[in-house]
Design an enzyme around this catalytic site. Structure first.
Site, mmCIF file in Angstrom:
data_model
loop_
_atom_site.group_PDB
_atom_site.id
_atom_site.type_symbol
_atom_site.label_atom_id
_atom_site.label_comp_id
_atom_site.label_asym_id
_atom_site.label_seq_id
_atom_site.Cartn_x
_atom_site.Cartn_y
_atom_site.Cartn_z
ATOM 1 N N TYR A 24 3.300 -3.665 -0.537
ATOM 2 C CA TYR A 24 2.443 -3.360 -1.676
ATOM 3 C C TYR A 24 3.093 -2.566 -2.799
ATOM 4 C CZ TYR A 24 -1.147 -5.352 1.226
ATOM 5 O OH TYR A 24 -1.882 -6.233 1.978
ATOM 6 N N PHE A 44 -10.111 0.832 6.292
ATOM 7 C CA PHE A 44 -11.062 -0.071 5.625
ATOM 8 C C PHE A 44 -10.375 -1.375 5.273
ATOM 9 C CE2 PHE A 44 -9.293 2.881 2.486
ATOM 10 C CZ PHE A 44 -8.799 2.029 1.516
#
Length: 413
Positions: free
Chosen positions: A124, A413
């Protein structure tokens, strides 16, 4: 034909879930229960899929989230989740297409940043994310802690009570919001989060193990802490080898946090405690008479942050010292690039575009690593990720941006 990227429809849902399981190496089986659960709990307007020859081969989803920043305020961010690419379609730029569209939409929506929990470190950074909060997990050998075996409860009028899941759902949400105001890096928890994590609702057919729940109440009866844990109940040669594993431990005050750890470490038959992912500067090791009883078994990056609105992100947080910095931020995606003057102090902060000469030059991912106060600008400069354009600017940046306690995100999450 190139693969088709589109927003998920109700008809796409079973195939999208199958692709999600495939990407995470879970059995590619989709139950009716999971379809119905996800159908009613996910905002599918922000779920994307890549389809090739009618089959879903990549998944991506984002949702609205609130992130606490230093000082107790929170900001609106775009939480990224459920990112997978099937092994048949690797290295084709599918994630780049999904990410680019979602980040543009988040910027247009006014989100201050994007967040995610990275399964793999190298992925990322190229999209402008930086590791903003880390976690540590300890394995505690109870017999070596040096704690008083005659411990019978917290001092000062507080108490620890075992409760059921209904009481957790009653007290937990308010307690968590109070906790977020004291610990930056934490994200909000929805009503569905509390129902799912107390066994009231299941997403799929995975077996549920009911944990033990304990609340810490201060002397005036206020609920200031919550603990959820399970035990494996192992024995050998008539000796307990039981490990207690923490699922959740949040506390508003240090007294509550210490009391809940002391409670768990005093439970009869528990010989080891696995802490789960805690902040690297958690109180736990040093509250023990012998901190060496707590052995680090994991230490890794956790919450990644991608700035989208630099002025909003830097003015939302607080600063304990005064100073001014001109930051020249580069961003390959063009979403957060610019030169900004940060003028901050205990009374507040302003961050505005400027044409002044830069004090520091850095990319947007490095700013993401610095924004919550965990990383050192001086260390990033030593790594070649920040350039000091004015002598002394690194020291100013470290004095302004770093925080006394490290950020911590308790939730995946």
């Amino acid at each position: 034909m190139s693969p088709d990227v589109r927003t998920i429809t109700d008809a796409d849902l079973p195939d999208w879930i199958r692709a999600l399981h495939t990407g995470f190496l879970r059995p590619p089986v989709v139950s009716k229960q999971e379809i119905e659960s996800r159908r009613t709990t996910v905002d599918w307007k922000r779920a994307q899929g890549v389809f090739d020859a009618g089959r879903c081969v990549a998944t991506y989803r984002s949702f609205a989230q609130r992130l606490s920043v230093p000082g107790g305020a929170d900001v609106a961010v775009n939480a990224v989740s459920n990112v997978t690419v099937s092994p048949t379609h690797r290295r084709r730029g599918l994630l780049s297409r999904l990410m680019a569209g979602d980040l543009r939409a988040a910027k247009e929506r006014g989100d201050v940043a994007a967040t995610l929990i990275s399964a793999e470190y190298p992925i990322y950074g190229r999209y402008g994310f930086g590791p903003a909060a880390w976690v540590t997990e300890w394995d505690v050998e109870v017999a070596r802690t040096g704690l008083d075996p005659r411990y019978a409860g917290p001092a000062g009028g507080g108490r620890v009570d075992l409760v059921d899941a209904a009481e957790v759902r009653e007290h937990g949400p308010g307690l968590h919001e109070r906790t977020r105001a004291t610990r930056h890096g934490a994200v909000d928890r929805s009503e569905f989060w509390w129902r799912r994590n107390t066994g009231a609702v299941a997403v799929d057919e995975s077996p549920w193990t009911e944990p033990f729940y304990a609340l810490y109440r201060s002397a005036d009866g206020t609920v200031d802490g919550l603990l959820a844990y399970t035990c494996d109940d192992k024995w050998e040669a008539k000796l307990s080898l039981t490990t207690a594993s923490v699922r959740d431990l949040i506390a508003v005050t240090p007294e509550a946090e210490r009391a809940l750890w002391h409670f768990l470490l005093s439970v009869d038959w528990v010989t080891r405690v696995r802490t789960g992912f805690r902040a690297p500067d958690d109180l736990l090791p040093l509250l023990l008479p012998d901190p060496r009883a707590a052995r680090v078994i994991a230490h890794a990056d956790f919450l990644w942050l991608r700035p989208l609105d630099v002025p909003e992100l830097l003015t939302a947080r607080t600063y304990v010292t005064s100073g001014a910095l001109v930051l020249d931020v580069t961003d390959a995606a063009g979403l957060a690039a610019g030169r900004f003057l940060l003028d901050a102090g205990p009374d507040g902060a302003r961050c505005t575009p400027t044409t002044r000469s830069a004090d520091l030059s850095l990319d947007v991912g490095a700013l993401g690593a610095l924004a919550l106060g965990d990383e050192s600008a001086s260390r990033l400069a030593a790594l070649g990720r920040v350039a000091e354009e004015r002598a002394g600017a690194l020291a100013v940046a470290d004095g302004l941006l770093r925080t006394a306690r490290r950020p911590w995100c308790p939730d995946i999450f």
